[in-house]
Design a protein around this motif. Structure first.
Motif, PDB file in Angstrom:
ATOM      1  N   HIS A  46       0.836  -1.201   0.000  1.00 42.32           N
ATOM      2  CA  HIS A  46       0.000   0.000   0.000  1.00 42.32           C
ATOM      3  C   HIS A  46       0.868   1.247   0.000  1.00 42.32           C
ATOM      4  N   ASP A  47       0.432   2.245  -0.787  1.00 47.87           N
ATOM      5  CA  ASP A  47       1.124   3.536  -0.802  1.00 47.87           C
ATOM      6  C   ASP A  47       0.920   4.216   0.552  1.00 47.87           C
ATOM      7  N   ILE A  48       1.986   4.822   1.061  1.00 46.95           N
ATOM      8  CA  ILE A  48       1.945   5.450   2.387  1.00 46.95           C
ATOM      9  C   ILE A  48       1.096   6.725   2.384  1.00 46.95           C
ATOM     10  N   HIS A  51       8.161   1.507 -10.263  1.00 45.81           N
ATOM     11  CA  HIS A  51       6.936   1.092  -9.575  1.00 45.81           C
ATOM     12  C   HIS A  51       5.717   1.484 -10.385  1.00 45.81           C
ATOM     13  N   ASN A  68       5.203   6.869 -13.153  1.00 46.33           N
ATOM     14  CA  ASN A  68       5.924   8.137 -13.270  1.00 46.33           C
ATOM     15  C   ASN A  68       7.386   7.835 -13.591  1.00 46.33           C
ATOM     16  N   GLY A  71       7.423  13.218 -13.018  1.00 46.91           N
ATOM     17  CA  GLY A  71       6.980  13.331 -11.624  1.00 46.91           C
ATOM     18  C   GLY A  71       7.444  12.188 -10.740  1.00 46.91           C
ATOM     19  N   HIS A 108       1.862   2.448  -9.958  1.00 44.76           N
ATOM     20  CA  HIS A 108       0.787   2.816  -9.027  1.00 44.76           C
ATOM     21  C   HIS A 108      -0.499   2.150  -9.533  1.00 44.76           C
ATOM     22  N   GLU A 110       9.360  10.382  -7.956  1.00 48.96           N
ATOM     23  CA  GLU A 110      10.047  10.776  -6.711  1.00 48.96           C
ATOM     24  C   GLU A 110      10.931   9.668  -6.170  1.00 48.96           C
ATOM     25  N   VAL A 111      10.491   8.431  -6.319  1.00 52.66           N
ATOM     26  CA  VAL A 111      11.283   7.290  -5.838  1.00 52.66           C
ATOM     27  C   VAL A 111      11.861   6.580  -7.058  1.00 52.66           C
TER      28      VAL A 111
END
Ligand code: AMP
Length: 121
Positions: free
Chosen positions: A34-36, A108, A95, A101, A110, A103-104
């Motif tokens: 799950h996304d934080i 991955h 992304n 966009g 989403h 960030e990590v």
């Protein structure tokens, strides 16, 4: 052969278990959690365990792994609360890079779904 890992990567640390996550799915090659900071009632990430920095880094050798990730997405979406297509459904986002966009910097997917409105998108 050990999987490629980056000691400074937050998602590699999640794969290793040194940073906790709420797991959705795991096998030898793939982890989903799950996304934080979820945007929607359903929001989880599907990642290769191997450290691939982004979609811009994939090569033809990754095709079976990416195929497995893509085919897992609908199954995990349904198992985690996304309502059936076509009234329900879900969004898949990858992304990539600064303009994308990202960030990590560990590849991955989403998977975002559930009844609207969502916080974003
Ligand atoms: P992106 O902008 O595509 O790189 O998205 C990175 C996603 O990772 C964001 O939606 C973050 O909320 C999520 N994220 C960052 N750290 C964690 C964590 N420790 N556990 C779960 N999700 C995270």
């Amino acid at each position: 052969m050990p999987l490629r890992s980056d000691p400074n990567c937050i998602f590699c640390k999640i794969v290793e278990g040194t940073i906790p996550s709420r797991k959705v799915y795991e096998d030898d090659e793939i982890l989903a959690f799950h996304d934080i900071a979820p945007w929607a009632p359903v929001h989880f990430l599907v990642i290769p365990k191997e450290h691939i920095p982004s979609l811009a880094h994939v090569t033809p050798e990754h095709a079976p792994l990416l195929g497995r990730i893509m085919t897992l997405a609908p199954r995990l979406a349904a198992e985690n609360g996304a309502e059936p297509y076509p009234e329900g459904g879900f969004r898949v986002v990858v992304n990539t890079g600064e303009h994308g966009g990202q960030e990590v910097h560990h590849l991955h997917l989403h998977v975002i779904g559930g009844p609207r409105p969502w916080k974003k998108g």
